[in-house]
Motif scaffolding. Structure first.
Motif, PDB file in Angstrom:
ATOM      1  N   ALA A 123       0.858  -1.256  -0.057  1.00 53.37           N
ATOM      2  CA  ALA A 123      -0.082  -0.097   0.058  1.00 53.37           C
ATOM      3  C   ALA A 123       0.774   1.355   0.083  1.00 53.37           C
ATOM      4  N   CYS A 124       2.102   1.257   0.058  1.00 54.18           N
ATOM      5  CA  CYS A 124       2.909   2.339   0.080  1.00 54.18           C
ATOM      6  C   CYS A 124       3.527   2.748  -1.176  1.00 54.18           C
ATOM      7  N   ASN A 125       3.394   3.990  -1.188  1.00 58.14           N
ATOM      8  CA  ASN A 125       4.036   4.905  -2.656  1.00 58.14           C
ATOM      9  C   ASN A 125       5.460   5.194  -2.098  1.00 58.14           C
ATOM     10  N   VAL A 126       6.413   4.603  -2.722  1.00 57.64           N
ATOM     11  CA  VAL A 126       7.617   5.063  -2.441  1.00 57.64           C
ATOM     12  C   VAL A 126       8.081   5.864  -3.688  1.00 57.64           C
ATOM     13  N   TYR A 127       8.466   7.250  -3.425  1.00 52.67           N
ATOM     14  CA  TYR A 127       8.797   7.965  -4.463  1.00 52.67           C
ATOM     15  C   TYR A 127       9.575   9.204  -3.717  1.00 52.67           C
ATOM     16  N   GLU A 128      10.624   9.722  -4.929  1.00 52.42           N
ATOM     17  CA  GLU A 128      11.463  10.815  -4.206  1.00 52.42           C
ATOM     18  C   GLU A 128      11.251  11.899  -4.918  1.00 52.42           C
ATOM     19  N   LYS A 129      10.915  13.118  -4.570  1.00 56.15           N
ATOM     20  CA  LYS A 129      10.943  14.487  -5.286  1.00 56.15           C
ATOM     21  C   LYS A 129      11.991  15.157  -5.262  1.00 56.15           C
ATOM     22  N   GLU A 130      12.621  15.598  -6.231  1.00 55.01           N
ATOM     23  CA  GLU A 130      13.938  16.199  -6.442  1.00 55.01           C
ATOM     24  C   GLU A 130      13.301  17.751  -6.966  1.00 55.01           C
ATOM     25  N   GLU A 131      14.020  18.658  -6.315  1.00 59.89           N
ATOM     26  CA  GLU A 131      14.055  19.948  -6.938  1.00 59.89           C
ATOM     27  C   GLU A 131      15.146  20.191  -7.665  1.00 59.89           C
ATOM     28  N   LEU A 132      15.115  20.700  -8.861  1.00 58.74           N
ATOM     29  CA  LEU A 132      16.409  21.048  -9.718  1.00 58.74           C
ATOM     30  C   LEU A 132      16.596  22.393  -9.846  1.00 58.74           C
ATOM     31  N   GLU A 133      17.593  23.120  -9.530  1.00 55.20           N
ATOM     32  CA  GLU A 133      17.903  24.416  -9.950  1.00 55.20           C
ATOM     33  C   GLU A 133      19.047  24.502 -10.765  1.00 55.20           C
ATOM     34  N   ILE A 134      18.794  25.264 -11.618  1.00 58.51           N
ATOM     35  CA  ILE A 134      19.587  25.283 -13.023  1.00 58.51           C
ATOM     36  C   ILE A 134      20.200  26.695 -12.681  1.00 58.51           C
ATOM     37  N   ARG A 135      21.615  26.819 -12.699  1.00 59.84           N
ATOM     38  CA  ARG A 135      22.332  27.998 -12.613  1.00 59.84           C
ATOM     39  C   ARG A 135      23.185  28.014 -13.827  1.00 59.84           C
ATOM     40  N   TRP A 136      22.768  28.999 -14.677  1.00 61.89           N
ATOM     41  CA  TRP A 136      23.481  29.256 -16.057  1.00 61.89           C
ATOM     42  C   TRP A 136      24.759  30.163 -15.862  1.00 61.89           C
ATOM     43  N   CYS A 137      25.726  29.749 -16.687  1.00 60.03           N
ATOM     44  CA  CYS A 137      26.839  30.508 -16.686  1.00 60.03           C
ATOM     45  C   CYS A 137      26.770  32.004 -17.366  1.00 60.03           C
ATOM     46  N   PRO A 138      27.558  32.898 -16.746  1.00 59.86           N
ATOM     47  CA  PRO A 138      27.381  34.168 -17.283  1.00 59.86           C
ATOM     48  C   PRO A 138      27.566  34.267 -18.926  1.00 59.86           C
ATOM     49  N   GLN A 139      26.864  35.104 -19.246  1.00 62.27           N
ATOM     50  CA  GLN A 139      27.174  35.304 -20.861  1.00 62.27           C
ATOM     51  C   GLN A 139      27.507  36.538 -21.187  1.00 62.27           C
ATOM     52  N   VAL A 140      28.076  36.770 -22.344  1.00 60.62           N
ATOM     53  CA  VAL A 140      28.567  38.314 -22.747  1.00 60.62           C
ATOM     54  C   VAL A 140      27.393  39.392 -22.688  1.00 60.62           C
ATOM     55  N   GLN A 141      26.040  38.813 -23.231  1.00 60.19           N
ATOM     56  CA  GLN A 141      24.805  39.590 -23.139  1.00 60.19           C
ATOM     57  C   GLN A 141      24.512  39.919 -21.685  1.00 60.19           C
ATOM     58  N   ASP A 142      24.912  39.348 -20.743  1.00 63.93           N
ATOM     59  CA  ASP A 142      24.603  39.586 -19.215  1.00 63.93           C
ATOM     60  C   ASP A 142      25.473  40.570 -18.567  1.00 63.93           C
ATOM     61  N   THR A 143      26.546  40.995 -19.170  1.00 62.95           N
ATOM     62  CA  THR A 143      27.606  41.967 -18.746  1.00 62.95           C
ATOM     63  C   THR A 143      26.990  43.227 -18.539  1.00 62.95           C
ATOM     64  N   ILE A 144      27.322  43.960 -17.456  1.00 63.93           N
ATOM     65  CA  ILE A 144      26.682  45.290 -17.282  1.00 63.93           C
ATOM     66  C   ILE A 144      28.055  46.084 -17.460  1.00 63.93           C
TER      67      ILE A 144
END
Length: 55
Positions: free
Chosen positions: A24-45
């Motif tokens: 009767a048990c539901n075994v599952y694993e919840k994962e939260e994925l955080e994507i961190r993008w590398c800085p791009q040239v267009q992101d430069t201030i």
């Protein structure tokens, strides 16, 4: 003979209860994925006057 049947029945009941506890048990694993993008040239201030500090 009757004692052997009782023992088999008891083992069967215990096995059924054990199996139903996990069926009767539901075994599952919840994962939260955080994507961190590398800085791009267009992101430069560009800050005006930043490079002029050497003068």
């Amino acid at each position: 003979m009757k004692n052997k049947r009782n023992r088999i029945a008891l083992v069967a009941i215990i096995a059924a209860l054990f199996a139903s506890a996990f069926a009767a048990c539901n075994v599952y694993e919840k994962e939260e994925l955080e994507i961190r993008w590398c800085p791009q040239v267009q992101d430069t201030i560009i800050i005006p006057g930043w490079d002029d500090m050497e003068q």
